[in-house]
Write a protein that holds these residues in place. Structure first.
Motif, PDB file in Angstrom:
ATOM      1  N   UNK A  10       0.827  -1.202   0.000  1.00 48.05           N
ATOM      2  CA  UNK A  10       0.000   0.000   0.000  1.00 48.05           C
ATOM      3  C   UNK A  10       0.862   1.254   0.000  1.00 48.05           C
ATOM      4  N   UNK A  11       0.279   2.319  -0.515  1.00 53.09           N
ATOM      5  CA  UNK A  11       1.044   3.535  -0.685  1.00 53.09           C
ATOM      6  C   UNK A  11       0.242   4.729  -0.192  1.00 53.09           C
ATOM      7  N   UNK A  12       0.676   5.881  -0.624  1.00 51.77           N
ATOM      8  CA  UNK A  12      -0.034   7.099  -0.220  1.00 51.77           C
ATOM      9  C   UNK A  12      -1.462   7.062  -0.780  1.00 51.77           C
ATOM     10  N   UNK A  13      -2.410   7.535   0.008  1.00 48.15           N
ATOM     11  CA  UNK A  13      -3.790   7.583  -0.476  1.00 48.15           C
ATOM     12  C   UNK A  13      -3.962   8.752  -1.440  1.00 48.15           C
ATOM     13  N   UNK A  14      -4.802   8.527  -2.449  1.00 48.66           N
ATOM     14  CA  UNK A  14      -5.138   9.630  -3.342  1.00 48.66           C
ATOM     15  C   UNK A  14      -5.763  10.745  -2.479  1.00 48.66           C
ATOM     16  N   UNK A  15      -5.414  12.004  -2.752  1.00 51.32           N
ATOM     17  CA  UNK A  15      -5.781  13.078  -1.818  1.00 51.32           C
ATOM     18  C   UNK A  15      -7.274  13.182  -1.484  1.00 51.32           C
ATOM     19  N   UNK A  16      -8.136  12.726  -2.392  1.00 52.34           N
ATOM     20  CA  UNK A  16      -9.576  12.874  -2.153  1.00 52.34           C
ATOM     21  C   UNK A  16     -10.182  11.717  -1.356  1.00 52.34           C
ATOM     22  N   UNK A  17      -9.375  10.688  -1.056  1.00 49.72           N
ATOM     23  CA  UNK A  17      -9.946   9.468  -0.469  1.00 49.72           C
ATOM     24  C   UNK A  17     -10.626   9.715   0.882  1.00 49.72           C
ATOM     25  N   UNK A  18     -10.012  10.546   1.726  1.00 51.98           N
ATOM     26  CA  UNK A  18     -10.633  10.724   3.048  1.00 51.98           C
ATOM     27  C   UNK A  18     -12.004  11.389   2.932  1.00 51.98           C
ATOM     28  N   UNK A  19     -12.150  12.329   2.006  1.00 54.34           N
ATOM     29  CA  UNK A  19     -13.482  12.941   1.790  1.00 54.34           C
ATOM     30  C   UNK A  19     -14.478  11.897   1.301  1.00 54.34           C
ATOM     31  N   UNK A  20     -14.036  11.030   0.384  1.00 57.81           N
ATOM     32  CA  UNK A  20     -14.952  10.016  -0.149  1.00 57.81           C
ATOM     33  C   UNK A  20     -15.356   9.011   0.929  1.00 57.81           C
ATOM     34  N   UNK A  21     -14.428   8.696   1.831  1.00 58.77           N
ATOM     35  CA  UNK A  21     -14.786   7.766   2.917  1.00 58.77           C
ATOM     36  C   UNK A  21     -15.827   8.425   3.825  1.00 58.77           C
ATOM     37  N   UNK A  22     -15.644   9.709   4.104  1.00 57.80           N
ATOM     38  CA  UNK A  22     -16.614  10.439   4.929  1.00 57.80           C
ATOM     39  C   UNK A  22     -17.997  10.449   4.265  1.00 57.80           C
ATOM     40  N   UNK A  23     -18.009  10.707   2.948  1.00 56.57           N
ATOM     41  CA  UNK A  23     -19.280  10.697   2.211  1.00 56.57           C
ATOM     42  C   UNK A  23     -19.924   9.308   2.245  1.00 56.57           C
ATOM     43  N   UNK A  24     -19.085   8.284   2.121  1.00 54.03           N
ATOM     44  CA  UNK A  24     -19.605   6.913   2.119  1.00 54.03           C
ATOM     45  C   UNK A  24     -20.281   6.603   3.443  1.00 54.03           C
ATOM     46  N   UNK A  25     -19.666   7.046   4.537  1.00 49.74           N
ATOM     47  CA  UNK A  25     -20.256   6.829   5.862  1.00 49.74           C
ATOM     48  C   UNK A  25     -21.585   7.580   5.975  1.00 49.74           C
TER      49      UNK A  25
END
Ligand SMILES: *Cc1c(COP(=O)(O)O)cnc(C)c1O
Length: 359
Positions: A10-25
């Motif tokens: 695994x590597x660095x997360x794409x910069x938008x991933x944390x926002x997308x995880x928040x939206x998913x929740x």
């Protein structure tokens, strides 16, 4: 200090991933049924966005699996009755070969020394080969096989299926899918997502082969054989309860990359690779492992650091940068730097500044 990961995966997360995880929740993506319309909509969005981003033809299937390693097993189970040919130049291509052996097939291999490319014109495909398996970007050595070489193999052997592992070069590598039969990747590398999803793209010819083997009465696997995978993919579903969050995130990151444009991403990758190779080509002590532009990976920069890998990794870590060690036996004497879309030109320049401080 947040560390910047230049690791293989695994590597660095794409910069938008944390926002997308928040939206998913927020949108209950983690609780919905995988038989619901909402899931089917997510599935369809992801497949549509991925098709658009890397230009997958409409008549090629896109299957979701657990990992790239699973894709290797599915490819052999579904399309090889007896003989596959493997182009082996490192740990991942070796693993693919071994999986074919473990499944009771009679694979053959053409092996080149670690760190070297293939002379494609010299490759003789043995008679009765059903599938040629290639690792386009060998993450363990930093050697790439140019896509034109892979197309050449297909052109010379039009009746043999051709398989391409693009795990650590997607989405940077440009693939003309019409000249390939099975292409696979997982998402924890170039897409900058958490690990836990594999994607396998399958041509109509490879589907026909799976049908043929099935009709002959061969075992082509169970819940993830190509026929079952296709039956569910048509309904925008999977047979098992899938990694819904990952399917959602992949679709969202593809959408972000589409907005940026794949062309922009690919030209930035080239620029960043040039920065790395130009710097290390001139370095008095640390040299690129792979020589010659043709075989040098753009996305996996492997540097020889004789006896100093541990020390370098630890100093870079203190400065906030995480790089990978050499793979397996090369652990002490090499480092590997991933050049994935998540890192900016600025990040690369900053990492090079840290290398300057080391010497
Ligand atoms: C990482 C990697 C794999 C394995 O991927 P998993 O998702 O761990 O199964 C296979 N091939 C290549 C070239 C890789 O870099």
């Amino acid at each position: 200090m947040r560390k910047i990961f230049f690791t293989a995966g695994p590597s660095r997360l794409y910069p938008t991933v944390s926002d997308h995880i928040r939206d998913a929740l927020r949108d209950d993506v983690l609780s919905i049924s995988h038989r619901s319309q909402k899931f089917k909509d997510i599935y369809k969005d992801t497949v549509d966005n991925l098709r658009k981003l890397i230009d997958i033809p409409q008549d090629y299937n896109i299957f979701f699996l657990g990992s790239a390693t699973e894709a290797m097993e599915r490819v052999i189970e579904n399309t090889v009755e007896t003989k596959s040919l493997h182009l082996v130049n490192g740990a991942f291509s070796k693993k693919f070969f071994k999986i074919a052996e473990q499944l009771g097939r009679k694979p053959e291999k053409i092996e080149v020394p670690h760190g070297k490319g293939f002379n494609i014109k010299e490759i003789k495909v043995p008679e009765n080969t059903e599938c040629i398996c290639t690792t386009q970007n060998e993450t363990s050595s930093g050697v790439q096989i140019p896509m034109d070489d892979i197309y050449y193999l297909k052109k010379k052997n039009p009746d043999v299926l051709i398989v391409v592992d693009i795990v650590s070069s997607v989405p940077n590598v440009t693939v003309d899918f019409m000249k390939t039969d099975m292409v696979f990747f997982s998402v924890q590398k170039g897409f900058g997502l958490p690990a836990g999803l594999g994607v396998l793209i399958v041509s109509p010819a490879a589907m026909d082969k799976a049908k043929l083997l099935f009709e002959k009465g061969n075992s082509i696997g169970s819940f993830h054989n190509f026929l079952v995978l296709e039956e569910y993919a048509r309904k925008y579903q999977t047979n098992e309860t899938p990694n819904v969050l990952e399917i959602y995130l992949l679709g969202k990151v593809c959408e972000d990359m589409l907005k940026k444009s794949i062309k922009t991403i690919r030209s930035a990758t080239e620029k960043k690779a040039d920065l790395f190779y130009n710097y290390f080509d001139k370095h008095p002590e640390f040299k690129p492992y792979v020589s010659g532009n043709k075989s040098r990976s753009l996305t996996m920069i492997v540097i020889e650091t004789p006896g100093k890998a541990k020390e370098i990794i630890s100093q870079l870590t203190d400065a906030g940068f995480i790089v990978s060690s050499g793979y397996g036996a090369y652990k002490e004497n090499q480092i590997r730097i991933a050049n994935y879309p998540c890192s900016s030109i600025e990040d690369v320049k900053n990492l090079i500044v840290e290398f300057r401080k080391l010497s």
